[in-house]
Write a protein that holds these residues in place. Structure first.
Motif, PDB file in Angstrom:
ATOM      1  N   ALA A 137     -31.047 -27.587  19.937  1.00 22.19           N
ATOM      2  CA  ALA A 137     -29.675 -27.432  20.461  1.00 22.19           C
ATOM      3  C   ALA A 137     -29.458 -25.702  20.533  1.00 22.19           C
ATOM      4  O   ALA A 137     -28.733 -24.870  21.125  1.00 22.19           O
ATOM      5  CB  ALA A 137     -28.707 -27.756  19.475  1.00 22.19           C
ATOM      6  N   ALA A 138     -29.807 -25.074  19.405  1.00 18.77           N
ATOM      7  CA  ALA A 138     -30.387 -23.369  18.917  1.00 18.77           C
ATOM      8  C   ALA A 138     -30.893 -22.822  20.536  1.00 18.77           C
ATOM      9  O   ALA A 138     -30.188 -21.625  21.016  1.00 18.77           O
ATOM     10  CB  ALA A 138     -30.725 -23.176  17.891  1.00 18.77           C
ATOM     11  N   GLU A 139     -31.596 -23.650  21.981  1.00 16.99           N
ATOM     12  CA  GLU A 139     -32.653 -22.763  22.254  1.00 16.99           C
ATOM     13  C   GLU A 139     -31.491 -22.797  23.611  1.00 16.99           C
ATOM     14  O   GLU A 139     -31.582 -22.063  23.969  1.00 16.99           O
ATOM     15  CB  GLU A 139     -33.842 -23.255  22.856  1.00 16.99           C
ATOM     16  N   GLU A 140     -30.877 -24.256  23.617  1.00 19.36           N
ATOM     17  CA  GLU A 140     -29.775 -24.248  24.450  1.00 19.36           C
ATOM     18  C   GLU A 140     -28.590 -22.892  24.526  1.00 19.36           C
ATOM     19  O   GLU A 140     -28.206 -22.479  25.487  1.00 19.36           O
ATOM     20  CB  GLU A 140     -29.178 -25.596  24.638  1.00 19.36           C
ATOM     21  N   ARG A 141     -28.113 -22.965  22.925  1.00 18.82           N
ATOM     22  CA  ARG A 141     -27.378 -22.360  22.879  1.00 18.82           C
ATOM     23  C   ARG A 141     -27.608 -20.691  23.580  1.00 18.82           C
ATOM     24  O   ARG A 141     -26.976 -19.854  23.670  1.00 18.82           O
ATOM     25  CB  ARG A 141     -27.012 -22.454  21.206  1.00 18.82           C
ATOM     26  N   PRO A 153     -31.672 -19.739   6.936  1.00 16.67           N
ATOM     27  CA  PRO A 153     -31.567 -21.476   7.395  1.00 16.67           C
ATOM     28  C   PRO A 153     -30.421 -22.157   6.909  1.00 16.67           C
ATOM     29  O   PRO A 153     -29.750 -23.110   7.659  1.00 16.67           O
ATOM     30  CB  PRO A 153     -32.721 -21.465   6.056  1.00 16.67           C
ATOM     31  N   ARG A 154     -30.012 -21.427   5.715  1.00 19.83           N
ATOM     32  CA  ARG A 154     -28.580 -22.076   5.809  1.00 19.83           C
ATOM     33  C   ARG A 154     -27.263 -22.640   5.954  1.00 19.83           C
ATOM     34  O   ARG A 154     -27.216 -23.132   6.930  1.00 19.83           O
ATOM     35  CB  ARG A 154     -27.779 -21.804   4.472  1.00 19.83           C
ATOM     36  N   GLN A 155     -27.620 -20.843   7.489  1.00 17.95           N
ATOM     37  CA  GLN A 155     -26.735 -20.680   8.474  1.00 17.95           C
ATOM     38  C   GLN A 155     -26.470 -21.480   9.424  1.00 17.95           C
ATOM     39  O   GLN A 155     -25.542 -22.123  10.438  1.00 17.95           O
ATOM     40  CB  GLN A 155     -26.129 -18.757   8.552  1.00 17.95           C
ATOM     41  N   PHE A 156     -28.032 -22.139   9.766  1.00 17.91           N
ATOM     42  CA  PHE A 156     -28.741 -21.730  10.803  1.00 17.91           C
ATOM     43  C   PHE A 156     -28.031 -23.373  10.837  1.00 17.91           C
ATOM     44  O   PHE A 156     -28.177 -24.186  12.197  1.00 17.91           O
ATOM     45  CB  PHE A 156     -30.500 -22.252  11.407  1.00 17.91           C
ATOM     46  N   TYR A 157     -28.406 -24.489   9.706  1.00 20.49           N
ATOM     47  CA  TYR A 157     -28.181 -25.661   9.619  1.00 20.49           C
ATOM     48  C   TYR A 157     -27.350 -26.663  10.034  1.00 20.49           C
ATOM     49  O   TYR A 157     -26.808 -27.014  10.141  1.00 20.49           O
ATOM     50  CB  TYR A 157     -28.862 -26.432   8.122  1.00 20.49           C
ATOM     51  N   VAL A 158     -25.537 -24.990   9.314  1.00 16.67           N
ATOM     52  CA  VAL A 158     -23.995 -25.703   9.653  1.00 16.67           C
ATOM     53  C   VAL A 158     -23.938 -25.472  10.473  1.00 16.67           C
ATOM     54  O   VAL A 158     -23.452 -26.068  10.991  1.00 16.67           O
ATOM     55  CB  VAL A 158     -23.973 -24.816   8.776  1.00 16.67           C
ATOM     56  N   THR A 159     -25.122 -24.730  11.596  1.00 16.50           N
ATOM     57  CA  THR A 159     -24.536 -24.347  13.374  1.00 16.50           C
ATOM     58  C   THR A 159     -25.224 -25.625  13.355  1.00 16.50           C
ATOM     59  O   THR A 159     -24.367 -26.263  14.907  1.00 16.50           O
ATOM     60  CB  THR A 159     -24.999 -22.897  13.507  1.00 16.50           C
ATOM     61  N   PHE A 160     -26.576 -25.761  13.930  1.00 17.75           N
ATOM     62  CA  PHE A 160     -27.190 -26.602  14.964  1.00 17.75           C
ATOM     63  C   PHE A 160     -27.766 -27.910  13.602  1.00 17.75           C
ATOM     64  O   PHE A 160     -28.707 -28.424  14.095  1.00 17.75           O
ATOM     65  CB  PHE A 160     -28.595 -25.856  14.838  1.00 17.75           C
ATOM     66  N   GLY A 161     -27.639 -27.676  12.597  1.00 18.75           N
ATOM     67  CA  GLY A 161     -28.373 -29.166  11.805  1.00 18.75           C
ATOM     68  C   GLY A 161     -29.978 -28.848  11.764  1.00 18.75           C
ATOM     69  O   GLY A 161     -29.929 -27.158  11.420  1.00 18.75           O
ATOM     70  N   ALA A 162     -31.192 -29.606  12.390  1.00 14.74           N
ATOM     71  CA  ALA A 162     -31.791 -29.127  12.081  1.00 14.74           C
ATOM     72  C   ALA A 162     -32.321 -29.844  13.599  1.00 14.74           C
ATOM     73  O   ALA A 162     -33.738 -30.024  13.862  1.00 14.74           O
ATOM     74  CB  ALA A 162     -32.973 -30.647  11.751  1.00 14.74           C
ATOM     75  N   ASN A 163     -31.478 -29.438  14.446  1.00 14.49           N
ATOM     76  CA  ASN A 163     -32.152 -29.563  16.055  1.00 14.49           C
ATOM     77  C   ASN A 163     -32.126 -27.932  16.421  1.00 14.49           C
ATOM     78  O   ASN A 163     -31.064 -27.502  16.855  1.00 14.49           O
ATOM     79  CB  ASN A 163     -30.817 -30.133  16.551  1.00 14.49           C
ATOM     80  N   THR A 164     -33.868 -27.311  16.700  1.00 14.21           N
ATOM     81  CA  THR A 164     -33.841 -26.484  17.503  1.00 14.21           C
ATOM     82  C   THR A 164     -33.479 -26.515  19.035  1.00 14.21           C
ATOM     83  O   THR A 164     -33.220 -25.554  19.353  1.00 14.21           O
ATOM     84  CB  THR A 164     -35.423 -26.639  17.052  1.00 14.21           C
ATOM     85  N   VAL A 205     -37.176 -15.336  26.244  1.00 16.39           N
ATOM     86  CA  VAL A 205     -37.153 -14.499  24.895  1.00 16.39           C
ATOM     87  C   VAL A 205     -37.510 -14.996  23.988  1.00 16.39           C
ATOM     88  O   VAL A 205     -38.508 -15.968  23.302  1.00 16.39           O
ATOM     89  CB  VAL A 205     -35.267 -15.004  24.765  1.00 16.39           C
ATOM     90  N   LYS A 206     -38.267 -14.550  22.671  1.00 12.75           N
ATOM     91  CA  LYS A 206     -38.619 -14.095  21.024  1.00 12.75           C
ATOM     92  C   LYS A 206     -37.490 -14.335  19.875  1.00 12.75           C
ATOM     93  O   LYS A 206     -36.602 -12.861  20.013  1.00 12.75           O
ATOM     94  CB  LYS A 206     -39.828 -13.276  20.617  1.00 12.75           C
ATOM     95  N   TRP A 207     -37.492 -15.650  19.380  1.00  9.82           N
ATOM     96  CA  TRP A 207     -36.199 -15.776  18.479  1.00  9.82           C
ATOM     97  C   TRP A 207     -37.234 -16.385  17.529  1.00  9.82           C
ATOM     98  O   TRP A 207     -38.284 -17.151  17.212  1.00  9.82           O
ATOM     99  CB  TRP A 207     -35.337 -16.290  18.696  1.00  9.82           C
ATOM    100  N   ARG A 208     -36.196 -15.681  16.043  1.00  5.26           N
ATOM    101  CA  ARG A 208     -36.580 -16.609  14.873  1.00  5.26           C
ATOM    102  C   ARG A 208     -35.342 -17.063  14.072  1.00  5.26           C
ATOM    103  O   ARG A 208     -34.570 -16.212  13.420  1.00  5.26           O
ATOM    104  CB  ARG A 208     -38.217 -15.921  13.870  1.00  5.26           C
ATOM    105  N   ILE A 209     -35.760 -17.751  12.577  1.00  2.00           N
ATOM    106  CA  ILE A 209     -34.620 -18.334  11.732  1.00  2.00           C
ATOM    107  C   ILE A 209     -34.738 -17.749  11.076  1.00  2.00           C
ATOM    108  O   ILE A 209     -35.310 -17.180   9.911  1.00  2.00           O
ATOM    109  CB  ILE A 209     -34.734 -19.868  11.386  1.00  2.00           C
ATOM    110  N   THR A 210     -33.496 -16.890  10.292  1.00  2.00           N
ATOM    111  CA  THR A 210     -33.725 -16.039   9.578  1.00  2.00           C
ATOM    112  C   THR A 210     -33.044 -16.400   8.469  1.00  2.00           C
ATOM    113  O   THR A 210     -32.899 -15.599   6.720  1.00  2.00           O
ATOM    114  CB  THR A 210     -32.855 -14.659  10.115  1.00  2.00           C
TER     115      THR A 210
END
Length: 296
Positions: free
Chosen positions: A111-115, A98-109, A91-96
């Motif tokens: 955790a985002a990949e596992e989700r 940043p605020r919502q990403f940080y609220v969900t995962f913090g700065a932990n990439t 899968v190819k993905w990116r952060i669009t």
């Protein structure tokens, strides 16, 4: 020198405070400016920016480049035929956002990949479970990837993530069904080959029958034309003979007698028992080759 030492210390402190108020956002990053634990500003454009010194404000940077999630081990997915397939995807993905990403995962990439990996597995199961092995492997592989991309992207958007592409890199049969699948494929190919051979044999017989019929028709037409030409030739020959006989009957009779003599005495072993005064030797009695007058 000692008199200027406090001024030097003060200058260094001022420079340190000023440097802590300046930060750089690179092209590959986005930045979140926090004040007392709350996000005050989201920066996505590269450049030089200013903020209050810590602890009043601090900066968290997030990588906004395109990233890849590759499955470490192939996923075992069951098809509609209850057959297990081993599917390897990426899968190819990116952060669009940043605020919502940080609220969900913090700065932990990570955790985002596992989700996202869990969502990919769910989407893959949902798309493969309703299809047969043949559809998954060949005919509907593109449809499966499109369905997965739509499903995973819709689920990832609220997390501040955009899923750009989903690909099925490799699809293998599970070891326990490989042999049975290969046997079935072999049987299907043999059945198709036999069908094609039967169709070819039928077409061959049909073509051969048409060729034989055309041959018979051509031979019959040629024979009829030959008989017609032969009849015309015989008629012309008879007409020529009749015309020649009418012009000189004596010569014609003499010529036919010579042909009879040639046929009768063509071999030294020929023996002919006949009366000397027979009509066969009627021209032999005249030195001029004229048939003698018959007695009245």
């Amino acid at each position: 020198m000692q008199r200027f030492f406090p001024y030097l210390i003060g200058l260094l402190i001022v420079l340190a405070i000023l440097s802590s108020c300046v930060f750089v956002v690179r092209e590959r990053d986005s930045a979140l400016v926090f004040a007392l634990g709350e996000v005050r500003e989201t920066i996505t454009e590269p450049g030089l920016y200013f903020k209050l010194p810590p602890p009043f404000q601090n900066v968290v940077r997030l990588d906004k480049r395109l990233q890849t999630i590759e499955s470490k081990d192939p996923e075992r997915i069951q098809t509609a035929e209850k057959k297990n397939l081993l599917i390897d995807s990426f899968v190819k993905w990116r952060i669009t956002d940043p605020r919502q990403f940080y609220v969900t995962f913090g700065a932990n990439t990570r955790a985002a990949e596992e989700r996202l990996s869990a969502q990919i597995r769910d989407a893959l199961n949902a798309s493969v479970n309703v299809r047969t092995v043949k559809e998954v492997v060949s005919s509907e592989r593109g449809d499966i990837m499109k369905e997965m991309l739509t499903t995973v992207d819709n689920r990832a958007r609220p997390l501040g993530v955009e899923v750009v592409d989903v690909r099925l890199r490799r699809i293998d049969f599970a070891p326990e069904i490989s042999e049975s699948v290969y046997r079935r494929m072999e049987a299907e190919r043999k059945e198709e080959a036999n069908r094609l051979r039967a169709t070819g044999a039928a077409d061959s017989e049909r073509v051969r029958a048409q060729a034989d019929r055309q041959r018979q028709e051509l031979l019959a037409t040629a024979y009829a034309q030959a008989q017609e030409i032969r009849g015309q030739g015989d008629a012309q020959a008879t007409s020529i003979f009749a015309e020649a006989y009418g012009k000189n009957p004596d010569f014609y009779s003499f010529y036919k007698s010579l042909e009879g003599y040639r046929a009768a005495f063509s071999s030294k072993d020929d023996l002919l028992v006949i009366s000397p005064d027979s009509q066969f030797f009627r021209y032999w009695e005249s030195v001029r080759g004229v048939e003698p007058a018959r007695a009245q």
